[in-house]
Design an enzyme around this catalytic site. Structure first.
Site, mmCIF file in Angstrom:
data_model
loop_
_atom_site.group_PDB
_atom_site.id
_atom_site.type_symbol
_atom_site.label_atom_id
_atom_site.label_comp_id
_atom_site.label_asym_id
_atom_site.label_seq_id
_atom_site.Cartn_x
_atom_site.Cartn_y
_atom_site.Cartn_z
ATOM 1 C CB CYS A 70 39.935 47.786 45.670
ATOM 2 S SG CYS A 70 39.851 47.455 47.388
ATOM 3 C CE LYS A 123 38.355 42.733 39.756
ATOM 4 N NZ LYS A 123 38.784 41.775 40.428
ATOM 5 C CE LYS A 147 45.134 40.344 48.722
ATOM 6 N NZ LYS A 147 43.485 40.693 48.742
#
Lengths: 441, 457
Positions: free
Chosen positions: B134, B172, B45
């Protein structure tokens, strides 16, 4: 409404609901399994052609009011039909899941969920499922004879279209067999009467009175624009054998009526019961007796099991509840010790032919009901066929008298509630169609 | 049994199944249980400066009884102290030296990147994943997808990370871009060792119609979240395939993410170029235990197809992903309904009638096509079909109404086969012809691309 009829304890109270109401979550889960077939076989199997996939999809989206509307639009007694219909041989039996060898959709239970939920909400002051058209100056008056399912349906659809139906019922309680004849584990009296109250709330008038006695057919023909005969059937048939008359021998439908309405009825002393007949009424009585705790219940049928007219799924249930079946047995005489029934002498046919005495304290005759020929004959032009059924046009349900329509058991000799509703609805539709439009409401 | 082990730009793992950076990799205790269950790797995480979270945080799309077909969250990066996370990462790595532990990172300044990379690598972690994806909360602070949507910034921060890192650096990517190649190129140019995608898709998962607040609700307000779960798999597969067939980006190994729930999903990602796959929503739904079937299923598939290693599957379908203009205009399929299997639901009939090209008819006769005409199109008459009813062979002897396909009218769209609930009932069968392969591009090249009936005919 009908509070006095429902006060006190009756034997039917001991018989619980065989298929209890779904919770909303259960209903949604089952509804979501429905494939939403088009031109669906379940609709084709329904005598009232309810759009089943549509109402089920509405349950799945939480539109329960809309689901009830879809059902009741086609079948105003969709609530009781959900509970009394032989769905195994109608909608559920034709569900495509059967052909896939998977559990079919429980259409009856979903229909009960939608109708019971919406009707209860309306009764509590919630949204109305239907708003009847106001009765204008062109409103027609229709007299309906008998307050069973056929008349109730016919009257409801007339009222919704702004006409003025009046139902004449000779009994104290309306609802016909829904109130007095349906097995309690399917439908209790209170539920049947609640449905009648809903129909009356649409603008249907109910009067107590017997046509041919207090109410004159000539006056009905004169005062009303149309007549609908929803007569049902008459008394239980008798065997015509020695010893039949007297205590301990009961007509099946008369007995079920007492079970549902008579607070004084008990089954004390009844340890062995014989039910004569092989139809659905015979199975109902046998199951009711077994469920009420009679230790030994046997059905006596003159041919072999495969020939029985009762549904196989009902007979299977009866067997599971302990009901025995005596096949190929023709009753010869009721045996009595003085007044008291001792048993039934039968002639057995087939390989083990011979006479046999079956011992019992009570004998229940479920071998059909007589036809109410007399009332129908009071209306000129109305004819009966050789079986005693009122002859109607199969599409419009009109009798030989253009003003008189008929439906339900009096035209078919005894079928399901759903058939009676279809008759009533179609008769109403054709009455309205046939009235000159300028004068219609 | 096929070899499932993976070496992704130097990061080794016993199988290609990794847990994505998300709640399932929030703590050491969880990651160790996941490794015990069979997961090959875990992306921790995201670490950064701790944040505060809101309540509630998740929302989902259910469809026809299936829960969590799509999933949405407004949770931020880790809310635990950095020191605790680093200690637990070191502990996991010590106890599970053969499993892959990748640390996901998200900070702002170059100094912060330097410090957090150093401290992360000191745990013994196998690699780093830069969270530029995100799409909620963190992007309002200039991080997450705010980086991923700006190729120049993405490239610069990637190059910082490469400057400081000793272990492999994965970037990512966010799918919230017009063309995935732009951030892909920026990552390559910044020196990334590998890519992972997709992060979640910016979304509002629903609206509370009683309170008039979007979902998930935080008091009287809500905000957009990130969407994931089975529903996003096709979007992820497309972006993966675009990167996998591009010569500039396909030099980097890719960790595929997006709606992977089964071994079959994973095999599809690997066939379109992924080296590893990352899973989150399916684990949040059913737990770590699903990996057992993923491992068995994938190795069984490889065995059945004679592949000795999962590496042999990688990228096998990439070459068959083409531009529309390269497809064969002469290839033709038609629907065939297998009467033995048909259950008579008529869903193919209604779908074709209302949603496609009116080529399926009820057994009783032709459908009514345009304007109530008895039929339509080039062939006005429908010949009576020999197969009208099919009687099931089982003891029930039930009669099923089998619809009829007008094969001359069928344009081979697949819709009927897609709506049919019964496996193997409707097949799309190739109709051979001798016209040979001809694409739109071939016609353009030959000058035969004009289709009559246009604006100026």
């Amino acid at each position: 409404m009908f509070d006095s009829a429902l006060s006190g304890v009756r034997l039917e109270d001991q018989l619980p609901d065989a298929k209890p109401l779904y919770t909303p979550g259960q209903a949604r889960a089952e509804a979501e399994r429905c494939l939403y077939c088009s031109d669906a076989p379940c609709v084709r199997a329904c005598p009232t052609e309810i759009d089943i996939p549509t109402f089920i999809k509405k349950i799945a989206t939480d539109n329960v009011l809309g689901a009830a509307r879809t059902i009741l639009k086609q079948n105003i007694l969709g609530y009781s039909c959900a509970r009394v219909c032989p769905v195994e041989v109608l909608c559920v039996g034709s569900c495509v899941y059967n052909d896939w060898h998977r559990e079919p959709i429980p259409i009856g239970k979903l229909q009960r969920f939608a109708t019971e939920t919406a009707l209860e909400e309306e009764a509590r002051g919630g949204p109305r499922i239907f708003t009847p058209k106001p009765a204008g100056p062109g409103a027609r008056r229709v007299a309906l004879v008998g307050a069973g399912p056929a008349s109730l349906a016919c009257a409801a659809y007339l009222a919704l279209e702004g006409h003025r139906p009046v139902i004449f019922e000779k009994r104290a309680l309306p609802g016909g067999l829904n109130s007095t004849g349906v097995a309690p584990y399917k439908l209790h009296l209170a539920d049947a009467l609640a449905e009648v109250s809903y129909v009356l709330s649409l603008g249907v008038e109910l009067r107590q009175g017997a046509v041919g006695e207090g109410v004159s057919p000539e006056e009905l023909l004169q005062e009303y624009d149309a007549i609908f005969l929803g007569l049902g059937l008459g008394e239980d048939n008798r065997l015509g054998i020695p010893g039949e008359d007297g205590p301990g021998v009961y007509g099946a439908t008369a007995f079920i009526e007492r079970l549902k309405t008579d607070q004084s009825l008990t089954l004390n002393g009844l340890r062995r019961a014989l039910v004569v007949g092989g139809g659905n009424t015979a199975i109902d009585v046998a199951r009711e007796l077994a469920q009420l705790g009679v230790p030994d219940v046997a059905m006596v049928y003159r041919r072999e099991r495969a020939s029985m007219s009762g549904y196989a799924h009902e007979m299977a249930q009866a067997r599971m509840e302990g009901v025995r079946l005596v096949e190929r047995a023709t009753p010869l005489a009721v045996l009595r010790d003085g007044e008291r029934v001792r048993g039934l002498r039968v002639a057995i046919s087939g390989p083990e032919a011979g006479e046999q005495d079956l011992l019992a304290e009570g004998i229940f005759l479920a071998i059909g009901q007589s036809k109410l020929r007399a009332v129908a004959s009071l209306f000129p032009g109305v004819t009966l066929d050789s079986r005693g059924c009122v002859v109607v046009d199969p599409i419009s349900r009109r009798t030989g008298n253009p003003k008189v329509y008929a439906g339900g058991d009096c035209i078919n000799g005894g079928k399901e509630v759903v058939n009676a509703v279809a008759d009533g609805r179609e008769a109403a539709r054709h009455m309205i169609q046939d009235w000159p439009t300028a004068e219609a409401a | 049994m096929a070899d499932l082990s993976i070496d992704m730009c130097g990061i080794k793992s016993p199988n290609p199944f990794w847990l994505a950076s998300a709640p399932p990799t929030n703590s050491g205790e969880q990651v160790m249980r996941a490794f015990d269950a069979g997961w090959g790797g875990a992306v921790w995480k995201t670490l950064g400066n701790p944040i505060v979270n809101v309540s509630s945080r998740f929302g989902a799309v259910d469809y026809n009884g299936q829960k969590m077909m799509g999933f949405n969250n407004i949770e931020l990066i880790t809310d635990r102290p950095l020191e605790v996370n680093l200690r637990e990462i070191a502990e996991v790595k010590k106890r599970y030296p053969k499993h892959a532990v990748i640390v996901s990172l998200m900070v702002e300044s170059k100094q912060e990147w330097k410090d957090i990379i150093r401290r992360s690598e000191d745990t013994g972690a196998d690699g780093l994943e830069l969270n530029f994806g995100c799409p909620h909360g963190m992007c309002e602070r200039g991080m997450g997808s705010a980086v991923g949507q700006e190729p120049a910034v993405l490239k610069e921060i990637t190059s910082w990370a490469k400057e400081f890192a000793r272990t492999p650096v994965l970037v990512k990517l966010t799918p919230n871009v017009g063309d995935i190649l732009e951030p892909g190129y920026a990552a390559v140019d910044g020196g990334a060792d590998g890519l992972s995608l997709i992060n979640t898709i910016k979304s509002i998962v629903g609206v509370d119609l009683e309170r008039m607040v979007p979902l998930p609700r935080v008091g009287q307000f809500s905000t957009n979240g990130g969407y994931c779960g089975p529903a996003v798999k096709p979007i992820a597969l497309h972006m993966l395939a675009v990167l996998a067939r591009d010569r500039h980006t396909n030099r980097l190994p890719i960790s595929g993410i997006g709606g992977i729930s089964t071994w079959r999903d994973a095999a599809e990602f690997i066939a379109l170029g992924a080296t590893t796959v990352q899973v989150c929503t399916a684990v949040m739904h059913y737990g770590y235990r699903i990996v057992e079937d993923m491992i068995e299923g994938l190795s069984g598939y490889l065995d059945r197809h004679g592949m000795k290693s999962v590496k042999e599957l990688r990228g096998r379908a990439v070459g068959n992903y083409r531009e529309w203009g390269e497809l064969d205009l002469n290839y033709n399929v038609v629907a065939k309904i297998n009467g033995d299997r048909c259950i008579g639901c008529q869903l193919c009939y209604i779908a074709c009638l209302d949603g496609a090209h009116q080529c399926i008819h009820l057994p009783e006769g032709p459908c009514r096509g345009w304007h109530g005409e008895p039929d339509h199109g080039k062939h006005p008459r429908l010949e009576p079909s020999p197969v009208l009813f099919h009687r099931h062979p089982d003891p029930s002897n039930r009669q099923v109404r089998v619809p009829v396909v007008d094969e001359r009218e069928c344009i081979g769209c697949n819709l009927c086969a897609l709506v049919c609930p019964v496996e193997g009932c409707i097949e799309m069968v190739e109709v051979p012809n001798n016209q040979g392969f001809e694409s739109w591009q071939d016609r353009v090249a030959k000058g035969t691309d004009k289709v009559p009936g246009g604006l100026y005919d």
